[in-house]
Design a protein around this motif. Structure first.
Motif, PDB file in Angstrom:
ATOM      1  N   LEU A  37       0.892  -1.164   0.000  1.00 47.89           N
ATOM      2  CA  LEU A  37       0.000   0.000   0.000  1.00 47.89           C
ATOM      3  C   LEU A  37       0.928   1.210   0.000  1.00 47.89           C
ATOM      4  CD1 LEU A  37      -2.387  -1.396   2.678  1.00 47.89           C
ATOM      5  CD2 LEU A  37      -3.061  -0.850   0.356  1.00 47.89           C
ATOM      6  N   LEU A 151       0.671  -6.149   6.024  1.00 45.29           N
ATOM      7  CA  LEU A 151       0.713  -5.185   7.122  1.00 45.29           C
ATOM      8  C   LEU A 151       2.118  -4.680   7.386  1.00 45.29           C
ATOM      9  CD1 LEU A 151      -1.851  -6.483   9.720  1.00 45.29           C
ATOM     10  CD2 LEU A 151      -1.832  -4.303   8.518  1.00 45.29           C
ATOM     11  N   PHE A 154       3.074  -2.380   4.774  1.00 45.03           N
ATOM     12  CA  PHE A 154       2.335  -1.133   4.953  1.00 45.03           C
ATOM     13  C   PHE A 154       3.037  -0.230   5.971  1.00 45.03           C
ATOM     14  CE2 PHE A 154      -1.446   1.007   6.993  1.00 45.03           C
ATOM     15  CZ  PHE A 154      -1.629   1.917   5.974  1.00 45.03           C
ATOM     16  N   LEU A 331     -14.609   1.764   3.041  1.00 49.04           N
ATOM     17  CA  LEU A 331     -13.835   0.653   3.597  1.00 49.04           C
ATOM     18  C   LEU A 331     -14.755  -0.439   4.116  1.00 49.04           C
ATOM     19  CD1 LEU A 331     -11.071   2.607   5.521  1.00 49.04           C
ATOM     20  CD2 LEU A 331     -10.687   1.058   3.632  1.00 49.04           C
ATOM     21  N   SER A 335     -14.771  -4.199   2.848  1.00 49.07           N
ATOM     22  CA  SER A 335     -14.433  -5.402   3.599  1.00 49.07           C
ATOM     23  C   SER A 335     -15.633  -6.343   3.688  1.00 49.07           C
ATOM     24  CB  SER A 335     -13.860  -5.083   4.982  1.00 49.07           C
ATOM     25  OG  SER A 335     -14.628  -4.148   5.631  1.00 49.07           O
ATOM     26  N   HIS A 340     -12.751 -12.447   2.434  1.00 45.94           N
ATOM     27  CA  HIS A 340     -11.657 -12.270   3.373  1.00 45.94           C
ATOM     28  C   HIS A 340     -10.779 -13.510   3.384  1.00 45.94           C
ATOM     29  CE1 HIS A 340      -9.435 -11.140   6.767  1.00 45.94           C
ATOM     30  NE2 HIS A 340     -10.071 -11.877   7.639  1.00 45.94           N
TER      31      HIS A 340
ATOM     32  N   THR B  54      -3.782  -3.082  13.616  1.00 40.71           N
ATOM     33  CA  THR B  54      -2.847  -1.969  13.500  1.00 40.71           C
ATOM     34  C   THR B  54      -3.595  -0.641  13.483  1.00 40.71           C
ATOM     35  OG1 THR B  54      -1.467  -3.396  12.179  1.00 40.71           O
ATOM     36  CG2 THR B  54      -0.933  -1.063  12.152  1.00 40.71           C
ATOM     37  N   LEU B 105     -13.420  -3.831   9.580  1.00 37.22           N
ATOM     38  CA  LEU B 105     -12.534  -3.841   8.420  1.00 37.22           C
ATOM     39  C   LEU B 105     -11.546  -4.983   8.542  1.00 37.22           C
ATOM     40  CD1 LEU B 105     -11.726  -0.051   8.264  1.00 37.22           C
ATOM     41  CD2 LEU B 105     -13.492  -1.284   7.060  1.00 37.22           C
ATOM     42  N   SER B 106     -11.326  -5.638   7.423  1.00 36.79           N
ATOM     43  CA  SER B 106     -10.421  -6.777   7.492  1.00 36.79           C
ATOM     44  C   SER B 106      -9.031  -6.357   7.038  1.00 36.79           C
ATOM     45  CB  SER B 106     -10.951  -7.894   6.605  1.00 36.79           C
ATOM     46  OG  SER B 106     -11.235  -7.396   5.320  1.00 36.79           O
ATOM     47  N   GLY B 107      -8.033  -7.067   7.576  1.00 39.51           N
ATOM     48  CA  GLY B 107      -6.647  -6.930   7.130  1.00 39.51           C
ATOM     49  C   GLY B 107      -6.152  -5.505   7.018  1.00 39.51           C
ATOM     50  N   HIS B 108      -5.668  -5.169   5.834  1.00 39.83           N
ATOM     51  CA  HIS B 108      -5.008  -3.884   5.651  1.00 39.83           C
ATOM     52  C   HIS B 108      -5.985  -2.726   5.538  1.00 39.83           C
ATOM     53  CE1 HIS B 108      -5.577  -6.036   1.866  1.00 39.83           C
ATOM     54  NE2 HIS B 108      -5.926  -4.876   1.371  1.00 39.83           N
ATOM     55  N   TYR B 109      -7.284  -3.008   5.422  1.00 34.98           N
ATOM     56  CA  TYR B 109      -8.241  -1.900   5.363  1.00 34.98           C
ATOM     57  C   TYR B 109      -8.317  -1.181   6.708  1.00 34.98           C
ATOM     58  CZ  TYR B 109      -9.883  -3.563   0.845  1.00 34.98           C
ATOM     59  OH  TYR B 109      -9.951  -3.934  -0.461  1.00 34.98           O
ATOM     60  N   PRO B 111      -5.830  -0.433   9.122  1.00 31.78           N
ATOM     61  CA  PRO B 111      -4.897   0.690   9.318  1.00 31.78           C
ATOM     62  C   PRO B 111      -5.185   1.874   8.395  1.00 31.78           C
ATOM     63  CG  PRO B 111      -3.760  -1.258   8.458  1.00 31.78           C
ATOM     64  CD  PRO B 111      -5.111  -1.699   8.885  1.00 31.78           C
ATOM     65  N   LEU B 112      -5.643   1.600   7.173  1.00 30.96           N
ATOM     66  CA  LEU B 112      -6.019   2.716   6.299  1.00 30.96           C
ATOM     67  C   LEU B 112      -7.166   3.505   6.909  1.00 30.96           C
ATOM     68  CD1 LEU B 112      -5.803   1.113   2.749  1.00 30.96           C
ATOM     69  CD2 LEU B 112      -4.604   3.147   3.525  1.00 30.96           C
TER      70      LEU B 112
END
Lengths: 346, 594
Positions: A37, A151, A154, A331, A335, A340, B54, B105-109, B111-112
Motif C-alpha cells: 500500500l 501489514l 504497509f 472501507l 471489507s 476475506h 494496526t 474492516l479486514s486486514g489492511h483496510y 490501518p487505512l
C-alpha cells in the motif's frame, strides 16, 4: 448556486479528479504487483511539482541530488546483498544503472536548467529525474522484504513516507512553489469556460490511461506484470522474475507521480509535504476500486474530486474532514464484499 | 539475575532518578515524555502486537483525553482528578463508535481506516471554535495532590511513571488470563476464537477501547504537564510515532513499549539537537533517520528490540504443571439413545459450484461415526456448515434436538460441539497449555476487569488445571510449556484434540486427526477415542486413513462430489459398489465384482 459556479466546481472536480485518478492507477498497479500500500506515492507528486516549478524559474532542482542519493543507496544495498557472488561485470552493470545514470541525468539537468526550459522540456526532465527513483526505492527499501505480510509492508511504506517527507524538506526547502499554467489559453465550449490548463490535464490523464491500457494488453512486459498481479507464485513458476515486476511497477508509479506533479504544479501551491494528503485522496479512489480494478478506481477518483469540490464550496473548513470520512463507509463496504482471506496472519 | 529482579532494579532506578544529585531538568522532562509515549505504546502492544489490529490513529484518543480535561478545568473550573474519569468516558464513547465502524474492516483496510479518522479528528480539533480552534486552550491548571500543585517536572514525573507502571502491570495481568488468551487468539483469524465460544468482535472492541483509554490517560497527563494544548500533538504524525514506538520496542511485549518509547523520545531529541548543528541547517532530519531505521528494523529483526534484550537474560527453564484445582463443572450428558446430530437435506453452493448437495445423515449419541470420501468430496465444507463457520444454502442441522443451522459458531460451541481443523489452527507462539486452555474459555467466568486487577486467579487455576488434565490425557504432558509451533505436525493435531476436549463437548468433530501420526501414535489415538466414546461422548471424524477409520468407527457415511453415496457399518461400506467406484474407478469395480 448559479450555473457559472456550478460549472466552475464541475471543472475543478474534473481536473482534481483526473490527477487523483492517475494516483489511484499507480497505487492499484503497485499494490496488485507487490502487495504494497504505497503511501509515499504522494511524495513523487510533490517531487514532480517542485522539480517542474524550479526548472521553470531556471533553478537546478534538489531532485538531482535526491536522485543521486537514491541511486547510491540502491547500489550499496545491491552490492551488500550480492557480496558473496560479486563479479566485475555485475559491479560495472550495477554502477552504470544506479550511479552513472543518475549522475548523467544530474549533469544534463545542471546544464539545461539555467536556460529556463519550456513546459515540454521541463516536464520531460522532471519525469526523467523522478521516474528512476521508483525502482531505486524498491531496491533498497522493499525488495529485501518482498515476502513480508501486507501489514508489515504497509508499516514500512509509512516509514518511507516519513523519511521522504524529511528528505523533501532538505532538498526543496520549506517554501511552497507554484508554476505558471501549461497553457494560458481559455476556451468557450458551449456555456463552459475551460482553461487550457484543464484541457492539458484531461488530455494527459486520458493519454496516460490509454497508454497503460495498451501496455497491459499488448506488451509482454505488461502481460507479465498483470500475471504477477493475479498470482505471484504462479508468475514466478512460469519464469517471470517478481523482483523485476516490482521494479517496473515502481518505475511506472514514480513516472505517473511525476506527471501528476507537473499537472498539479500550476493549479496550487505545492509544499514539500503536500504529497501525503493528495496521495491519500488517490487511495480513497484506489480502495473504491478494490485495489484491483483500474476503471473503477479512475471513476472513483472523479467522484472524490466531485465531493471535494462541492465540500469546499459548502463547508470549506470541513473539506478535508468530509473527504477523509468518505473513506470509512467505502472501507466497510469493501471489507464486506471482499472475500476475506482468513489465513493471512502476521 | 532473574527477570523478576531486573524489574525491581528498574523500579528503584526509576524512583531514585529525579532525586539523583546533579540530574538536569531536561533529563526529567525527557523521562516524562517517554512515560507519556509508553502509556500509548502499551495500548498498541495489546492492540497491534498481540491482537493484530494496526492503528495509526491513537494520537486522536490522547487528544480526547487532553481536550476534555483542558475544557472542563478552564471553562468550569473542574478538578483535574474529576476530569480524568470524564476524559476516559468521552474517549471510551468515541472509541466504541469508531471501533464499531472500523474494527469490521479486514486486514489492511483497518490501518487505512485509522489513518482516515486520525486525520479527520485532527482537522476537527482545529476547526471547533469552542475548544480554541488552531490556537487550542491555554492556562490549564496543574494537578494538585493534597492541595499541593505539581508545578515542576520532578513532581509530575512520579504521577506519570506511576501510571505507566500500573498500566504495564495491568496489561501483563490481562495477557496472562482467560481474556488474554482470547485476545492472543485473534491473530490466527476469528474462526478459532469463535469455534470456542469467543465473540471475536466484542474482544476486538474491548481491546480497542482499552488501548484508547490508556491513550486518554496519556493525553490527560500531557495537558497538565504542558498546561496548554493545541491540535498539533494529536495529529497523524504523532499517531505514526506511537506505532513506531510499539514496533521498535517489539510489538508483542509490554515492556518493549516502554523501551520503544524511550528509544524514540531520546533518539528524536538527540537528533533534533545534534543534526541541525552538524549539518548547519534547520530541518526535519529525525524523520529521515526514523523512517530509515524502521525500514531497516522491519527488514532485519521484525520482532523489535525487546526480544534482543530478553536473550541476554535467559528465563528459568522449568515451569511446574499448573497446581491441582477444583474440577470444572461438566455439562449434563445427552440421553444415550437417539441422534445427537442430525443433518437434514443440507446443501452448500459457492456461486455455481455445488459443494454439498442435499446430504442427510445422523450421528447417534455415544458412537464414533466416520465421514469419508475422495479429495474434494465436500467433507470439510460439511464440517464448516455443521459448526456455523459458513452459512447453509439449504437444509437444516439439529444438535440434541435443537436447530443450529444459521447460528454463529460461538453459539454452537456453547451448546457443546467442539472441533479440530484440517489445517492446524494453533497459535504457534502460545504454549501448548495456553492453546488448550483457550478451549475451556466458555467454562471460565473471569472477564477483563477481573483479569486487570488480578482477581481472576481462582477461576484461572481451574481452567489451567483442566487444560493440563486434558493435555496429560492425550499424552503430551511433557511438552505442556513448549510453544505449540515447536511441535511436530502430528502432535499439533493431538493438541487440537486436547483443546476441543477442554470445551467439555457432547459432540467432537475431528477433521483428519490421524494425518501425520506414526503407527503407534495412531493406535494410542484410537484407544483415546474409544475411551471417550465409552464415557458417553459422540464423535464424528473425517479421515483418509482407511484402516484407522474401518477399525475405529461404528458407522460410516461416504460422500462423493458433495453427495452422500453410502452409509452403514464399516464392513458394509467396504463392499458397497458405489464406494469402490468412487475411490478406485470403474475398472476396479469390475474387478471387485468379478
Amino acid at each position: 448556486m448559479d450555473a457559472t459556479i456550478f460549472s466552475f466546481l464541475l471543472q475543478d472536480a474534473a481536473t482534481n479528479g483526473a490527477i487523483y485518478a492517475l494516483l489511484a492507477l499507480a497505487l492499484v498497479l503497485v499494490f496488485a504487483v507487490t502487495r504494497i500500500l504505497f503511501i509515499p506515492q504522494g511524495e513523487f507528486v510533490a517531487f514532480g511539482a517542485l522539480t517542474y516549478a524550479m526548472l521553470e524559474i531556471g533553478v537546478v532542482p534538489g531532485t538531482v541530488w535526491l536522485l543521486l542519493c537514491f541511486g547510491l543507496a540502491a547500489f550499496a544495498v545491491e552490492m551488500y546483498s550480492s557480496r558473496r557472488a560479486m563479479t566485475a561485470r555485475k559491479v560495472a552493470l550495477e554502477a552504470a544503472s544506479k550511479v552513472l545514470l543518475p549522475a548523467a541525468i544530474a549533469v544534463a539537468v545542471i546544464l539545461i536548467a539555467p536556460s529556463k526550459p519550456g513546459p515540454l522540456l521541463a516536464s520531460l526532465l522532471t519525469v526523467v529525474m523522478v521516474a528512476p527513483m521508483g525502482p531505486y526505492l524498491y531496491r533498497f527499501a522493499f525488495q529485501p522484504m518482498a515476502e513480508a505480510s501486507i501489514l508489515v509492508l504497509f508499516i514500512a511504506a509509512v516509514a518511507i513516507h516519513l523519511a521522504l517527507t524529511g528528505l523533501s524538506l532538505v532538498f526543496f526547502g520549506p517554501e511552497g512553489l507554484r508554476a505558471s499554467p501549461l497553457s494560458g489559453d481559455m476556451f468557450e465550449i458551449g456555456p463552459l469556460l475551460v482553461t487550457g490548463q484543464s484541457l492539458s490535464v484531461y488530455a494527459l490523464a486520458i493519454g496516460l490511461m490509454g497508454g497503460l491500457y495498451l501496455f497491459f494488453s499488448r506488451t509482454l512486459w505488461g502481460k507479465a506484470l498483470a500475471a504477477t498481479a493475479v498470482n505471484r507464485l504462479g508468475a514466478r513458476l512460469v519464469g517471470i522474475p517478481t523482483t523485476l515486476s516490482g521494479k517496473v511497477a515502481f518505475t511506472l508509479a514514480a513516472a505517473m507521480g511525476a506527471v501528476s506533479g507537473v499537472l498539479l504544479a500550476p493549479m496550487t501551491t505545492v509544499y514539500y509535504d503536500t504529497g501525503f494528503i493528495i496521495g491519500l485522496k488517490g487511495f480513497i479512489a484506489a480502495i473504491i476500486g478494490g485495489l484491483v480494478s483500474f476503471p473503477l478506481a479512475a471513476a472513483a477518483a472523479l467522484g472524490v474530486g466531485l465531493v471535494e469540490a462541492f465540500a469546499s464550496f459548502y463547508a470549506s473548513p470541513f473539506k478535508e474532514i468530509i473527504v477523509f470520512m468518505l473513506i470509512i463507509p467505502v472501507l466497510i463496504w469493501r471489507s464486506l464484499v471482499t472475500h476475506h482471506v482468513e489465513d493471512e496472519e502476521e | 539475575m532473574e527477570r523478576k529482579h531486573l524489574l525491581l532494579v528498574f523500579l528503584l532506578v526509576l524512583a531514585a532518578l529525579p532525586m539523583a544529585p546533579g540530574m538536569p531538568v531536561f533529563a526529567i522532562t525527557l523521562m516524562n515524555y517517554i512515560g507519556l509515549g509508553a502509556l500509548v505504546a502499551i495500548g498498541l502492544v495489546l492492540l497491534t502486537g498481540v491482537g493484530g489490529l494496526t492503528s495509526f490513529g491513537q494520537a486522536a484518543f490522547t487528544g480526547f483525553g487532553a481536550y476534555t480535561t483542558a475544557y472542563l478545568t478552564t471553562v468550569y473550573g473542574a478538578s483535574p482528578w474529576l476530569t480524568l474519569p470524564a476524559g476516559m468516558a468521552v474517549t471510551a464513547a468515541s472509541a466504541v463508535v469508531l471501533g464499531l465502524v472500523t474494527l469490521r474492516l479486514s486486514g489492511h483496510y483497518l490501518p487505512l481506516g485509522t489513518i482516515a479518522w486520525g486525520l479527520s479528528l485532527y482537522y476537527l480539533f482545529g476547526q471547533l471554535e469552542f475548544i480554541g480552534g488552531h490556537d487550542g486552550i491555554g492556562a490549564i491548571p496543574p494537578l494538585t495532590v493534597f492541595g499541593y500543585p505539581l508545578m515542576d517536572e520532578r513532581s509530575i514525573y512520579y504521577v506519570i511513571w506511576l501510571c505507566v507502571i500500573v498500566a504495564a502491570l495491568m496489561t501483563i495481568n490481562l495477557l496472562d488470563s482467560r481474556m488474554g488468551r482470547a485476545i492472543r487468539s485473534l491473530r490466527g483469524g476469528a474462526v478459532v476464537a469463535e469455534s470456542f465460544g469467543i465473540d471475536a468482535g466484542r474482544v476486538k472492541l474491548a481491546v480497542f477501547v482499552y488501548a484508547a483509554l490508556l491513550a486518554a490517560v496519556s493525553g490527560w497527563l500531557y495537558a497538565h504537564l504542558q498546561r496548554a494544548i493545541s491540535p498539533a500533538p494529536f495529529g497523524i504524525y504523532a499517531g505514526i510515532e506511537y506505532l513506531f514506538m510499539a514496533v521498535l520496542g517489539g510489538a508483542g511485549h509490554v515492556w518493549g513499549a516502554v523501551l520503544g518509547a524511550g528509544f524514540v523520545v531520546l533518539l528524536k531529541d538527540g537528533l533534533q539537537r545534534v543534526l541541525p548543528q552538524l549539518l548547519g541547517m534547520q530541518g526535519n532530519y529525525e524523520a529521515i533517520v526514523f523512517g530509515t531505521l524502521i525500514v531497516l528494523l522491519l527488514q532485519r529483526t521484525p520482532q523489535g528490540l525487546w526480544p534482543l534484550l530478553l536473550r541476554l537474560v535467559p528465563e528459568r527453564r522449568e515451569r511446574p504443571r499448573p497446581a491441582a484445582a477444583a474440577a470444572l463443572p461438566r455439562r449434563a450428558a445427552p440421553p444415550p439413545d437417539g441422534a445427537i446430530l442430525s443433518v437434514d437435506g443440507v446443501s452448500k453452493n459457492f456461486g455455481g459450484l455445488i459443494a454439498v448437495n442435499d446430504v442427510t445423515f445422523a450421528v447417534r449419541a455415544g458412537e464414533i461415526a466416520g465421514l469419508i470420501g475422495p479429495n474434494g468430496a465436500g467433507k470439510s465444507t460439511l464440517f464448516n456448515l455443521m459448526t456455523g463457520v459458513s452459512p447453509l444454502s439449504a437444509g437444516q442441522v439439529h444438535f440434541a434436538g435443537r436447530p443450529i443451522g444459521g447460528k454463529p459458531s460461538r453459539a454452537i460451541a456453547a451448546l457443546g460441539v467442539a472441533r479440530t481443523f484440517q489445517h492446524v489452527k494453533l497459535r504457534p507462539d502460545m504454549t501448548v497449555l495456553e492453546n488448550v486452555a483457550l478451549g475451556a474459555h466458555l467454562r471460565g467466568k473471569a472477564g477483563m476487569l477481573r483479569a486487570l486487577a488480578r482477581l481472576d486467579r481462582a477461576d484461572e487455576a481451574r481452567l489451567l488445571h483442566e487444560a493440563a488434565r486434558q493435555i496429560e490425557r492425550v499424552g503430551l504432558g511433557e511438552v505442556m510449556h513448549r510453544p505449540a509451533g515447536s511441535l511436530a505436525l502430528g502432535q499439533q493435531r493431538i493438541v487440537e484434540i486436547a483443546r476441543a476436549l477442554s470445551l467439555d463437548p457432547a459432540l467432537l468433530l475431528l477433521d483428519e486427526p490421524a494425518a501425520g501420526l506414526r503407527h503407534l501414535e495412531k493406535e494410542k489415538l484410537a484407544d483415546l477415542l474409544r475411551t471417550l466414546r465409552d464415557e458417553g461422548m459422540s464423535i464424528l471424524l473425517v479421515e483418509h486413513d482407511m484402516s484407522f477409520v474401518m477399525g475405529l468407527t461404528d458407522r460410516i457415511v461416504v460422500l462423493d462430489f458433495g453427495t452422500k453415496i453410502a452409509e452403514g457399518s464399516p464392513a458394509a461400506v467396504r463392499r458397497d459398489p458405489a464406494v469402490i467406484e468412487a475411490y478406485l474407478g470403474g475398472v476396479a469395480h469390475e474387478i471387485a465384482v468379478n
